[in-house]
Design a protein around this motif. Structure first.
Motif, PDB file in Angstrom:
ATOM      1  N   VAL A 114       0.866  -1.186   0.000  1.00  0.00           N
ATOM      2  CA  VAL A 114       0.000   0.000   0.000  1.00  0.00           C
ATOM      3  C   VAL A 114       0.900   1.232   0.000  1.00  0.00           C
ATOM      4  N   GLY A 115       0.745   2.081  -1.027  1.00  0.00           N
ATOM      5  CA  GLY A 115       1.555   3.296  -1.161  1.00  0.00           C
ATOM      6  C   GLY A 115       2.721   3.092  -2.114  1.00  0.00           C
ATOM      7  N   THR A 116       2.416   3.043  -3.425  1.00  0.00           N
ATOM      8  CA  THR A 116       3.451   2.830  -4.452  1.00  0.00           C
ATOM      9  C   THR A 116       4.504   3.935  -4.402  1.00  0.00           C
ATOM     10  N   GLY A 117       4.049   5.182  -4.268  1.00  0.00           N
ATOM     11  CA  GLY A 117       4.967   6.325  -4.243  1.00  0.00           C
ATOM     12  C   GLY A 117       5.916   6.290  -5.420  1.00  0.00           C
ATOM     13  N   SER A 118       7.214   6.328  -5.136  1.00  0.00           N
ATOM     14  CA  SER A 118       8.240   6.336  -6.182  1.00  0.00           C
ATOM     15  C   SER A 118       8.443   4.962  -6.815  1.00  0.00           C
ATOM     16  N   GLN A 150      10.611   1.023 -17.287  1.00  0.00           N
ATOM     17  CA  GLN A 150      11.788   1.460 -18.055  1.00  0.00           C
ATOM     18  C   GLN A 150      13.082   1.187 -17.291  1.00  0.00           C
ATOM     19  N   ILE A 151      12.996   1.082 -15.960  1.00  0.00           N
ATOM     20  CA  ILE A 151      14.187   0.753 -15.162  1.00  0.00           C
ATOM     21  C   ILE A 151      14.307  -0.776 -15.027  1.00  0.00           C
ATOM     22  N   GLY A 152      13.269  -1.484 -15.478  1.00  0.00           N
ATOM     23  CA  GLY A 152      13.337  -2.954 -15.457  1.00  0.00           C
ATOM     24  C   GLY A 152      12.515  -3.608 -14.358  1.00  0.00           C
ATOM     25  N   TYR A 153      11.633  -2.846 -13.707  1.00  0.00           N
ATOM     26  CA  TYR A 153      10.824  -3.415 -12.629  1.00  0.00           C
ATOM     27  C   TYR A 153       9.354  -3.453 -13.022  1.00  0.00           C
ATOM     28  N   HIS A 154       8.736  -4.611 -12.795  1.00  0.00           N
ATOM     29  CA  HIS A 154       7.369  -4.823 -13.269  1.00  0.00           C
ATOM     30  C   HIS A 154       6.430  -5.334 -12.180  1.00  0.00           C
ATOM     31  N   PRO A 155       6.069  -4.467 -11.224  1.00  0.00           N
ATOM     32  CA  PRO A 155       4.994  -4.869 -10.311  1.00  0.00           C
ATOM     33  C   PRO A 155       3.662  -4.724 -11.042  1.00  0.00           C
ATOM     34  N   LYS A 156       2.588  -5.197 -10.410  1.00  0.00           N
ATOM     35  CA  LYS A 156       1.264  -4.922 -10.961  1.00  0.00           C
ATOM     36  C   LYS A 156       0.766  -3.657 -10.278  1.00  0.00           C
ATOM     37  N   PHE A 157       0.469  -2.623 -11.080  1.00  0.00           N
ATOM     38  CA  PHE A 157       0.104  -1.313 -10.539  1.00  0.00           C
ATOM     39  C   PHE A 157      -1.408  -1.160 -10.434  1.00  0.00           C
ATOM     40  N   PHE A 158      -1.846  -0.561  -9.329  1.00  0.00           N
ATOM     41  CA  PHE A 158      -3.278  -0.285  -9.156  1.00  0.00           C
ATOM     42  C   PHE A 158      -3.459   1.130  -8.633  1.00  0.00           C
ATOM     43  N   TYR A 159      -4.464   1.810  -9.173  1.00  0.00           N
ATOM     44  CA  TYR A 159      -4.837   3.131  -8.685  1.00  0.00           C
ATOM     45  C   TYR A 159      -6.081   2.934  -7.835  1.00  0.00           C
ATOM     46  N   GLY A 160      -5.987   3.185  -6.538  1.00  0.00           N
ATOM     47  CA  GLY A 160      -7.150   2.965  -5.690  1.00  0.00           C
ATOM     48  C   GLY A 160      -6.840   3.228  -4.233  1.00  0.00           C
ATOM     49  N   ASP A 161      -7.788   2.869  -3.392  1.00  0.00           N
ATOM     50  CA  ASP A 161      -7.654   3.085  -1.948  1.00  0.00           C
ATOM     51  C   ASP A 161      -7.099   1.825  -1.283  1.00  0.00           C
ATOM     52  N   GLY A 162      -5.888   1.947  -0.769  1.00  0.00           N
ATOM     53  CA  GLY A 162      -5.221   0.823  -0.114  1.00  0.00           C
ATOM     54  C   GLY A 162      -5.987   0.257   1.070  1.00  0.00           C
ATOM     55  N   TYR A 163      -6.876   1.039   1.691  1.00  0.00           N
ATOM     56  CA  TYR A 163      -7.671   0.500   2.803  1.00  0.00           C
ATOM     57  C   TYR A 163      -8.545  -0.650   2.327  1.00  0.00           C
ATOM     58  N   LYS A 164      -8.906  -0.620   1.045  1.00  0.00           N
ATOM     59  CA  LYS A 164      -9.771  -1.681   0.491  1.00  0.00           C
ATOM     60  C   LYS A 164      -8.954  -2.867   0.010  1.00  0.00           C
ATOM     61  N   GLY A 165      -7.655  -2.638  -0.260  1.00  0.00           N
ATOM     62  CA  GLY A 165      -6.807  -3.713  -0.757  1.00  0.00           C
ATOM     63  C   GLY A 165      -7.213  -4.144  -2.152  1.00  0.00           C
ATOM     64  N   LEU A 166      -6.964  -5.433  -2.445  1.00  0.00           N
ATOM     65  CA  LEU A 166      -7.298  -5.988  -3.767  1.00  0.00           C
ATOM     66  C   LEU A 166      -7.973  -7.342  -3.552  1.00  0.00           C
ATOM     67  N   PRO A 167      -9.253  -7.307  -3.091  1.00  0.00           N
ATOM     68  CA  PRO A 167      -9.914  -8.563  -2.737  1.00  0.00           C
ATOM     69  C   PRO A 167      -9.902  -9.599  -3.851  1.00  0.00           C
TER      70      PRO A 167
END
Ligand code: SAH
Length: 216
Positions: free
Chosen positions: A89-93, A126-143
């Motif tokens: 929770v909190g992708t930030g940079s 572009q730096i070579g890192y591939h997480p799965k990105f989500f735009y949303g409210d981390g309090y809800k998570g990803l059920p």
């Protein structure tokens, strides 16, 4: 953008990692990952000269890239294993996500600030890192993507978010700074059954707050 990782950057990074080791990060897998991820590529150009100082810095939208020591503490407490499925929770940079990917985890990361979400989603691959990105409210998570082996919260929360606890596997760990806005205590929450957990505290830190809802 210039994605160079020069010998100078690599040298500064080595010194940073040794400093973090002295401050108490002993997990070699964490130190190795921090030695690999080019932190200067995750920061605004006006701050890249400070990228290898053990400090937090602004990344836009009023947010910060965490201090490397803090990233070390949270990652060490998470006890990352290869192939772990981790919710951040909190992708930030994207720096913390890159460290987890470097350790062989698969990373699902959520950001509530649209500007940061878009920026990091375009730069990180572009730096070579591939997480799965989500735009949303981390309090809800990803059920629909859970349950997760581990959950890491990189903003200060007032309490354990129940919806996230529900998305943690039994036996899983959540690392979460909790407390009032001024300062938080780092906790590891270990889920011991579908209805039970215990928590351990690990020192005082200062995070930007975990906020409800999304920011357009
Ligand atoms: N892990 C980041 C740290 C960024 S600071 C890094 O390595 O750079 C914390 C981030 O959490 C901020 O970007 C903030 O916008 C985000 N945040 C705060 N509350 C959130 C929420 N409810 N859901 C998702 N992200 C949140």
């Amino acid at each position: 953008m210039d994605f160079q990782d020069t010998l100078r950057h690599q040298g500064l990074r080595k010194i940073l990692v040794e400093g973090i080791r002295i401050k108490g990060i002993r997990d070699e897998k964490v130190l190795a990952a921090m030695g690999k991820v080019p932190r200067h590529l995750f920061m605004d150009s006006s701050f890249t000269q400070f990228a290898y100082k053990d400090q937090a810095f602004p990344i836009g939208a009023g947010q910060t890239i965490s201090q490397p020591y803090t990233v070390g503490v949270q990652t060490q407490l998470l006890q990352v294993e290869r192939f772990d499925k981790i919710l951040e929770v909190g992708t930030g940079s994207g720096y913390q996500a890159a460290i987890l990917l470097e350790m062989g985890a698969s990373v699902y990361t959520i950001e509530r600030q649209r500007e940061l979400y878009l920026k990091t989603q375009s730069i990180l691959p572009q730096i070579g890192y591939h997480p799965k990105f989500f735009y949303g409210d981390g309090y809800k998570g990803l059920p629909t993507y859970g349950p997760f082996d581990k959950i890491i919260i990189t903003a200060g929360a007032p309490a354990v978010p129940e919806e996230l606890l529900a998305q943690l596997k039994v036996g899983g760990r959540m690392v979460i700074p909790m407390g009032p806005r001024e300062k938080q205590t780092m906790y590891v929450v270990v889920k011991t059954s579908e209805t039970e957990y215990y928590k351990e505290s690990h020192g005082t830190f200062i995070f930007v707050p975990m906020l409800k809802g999304i920011d357009k």
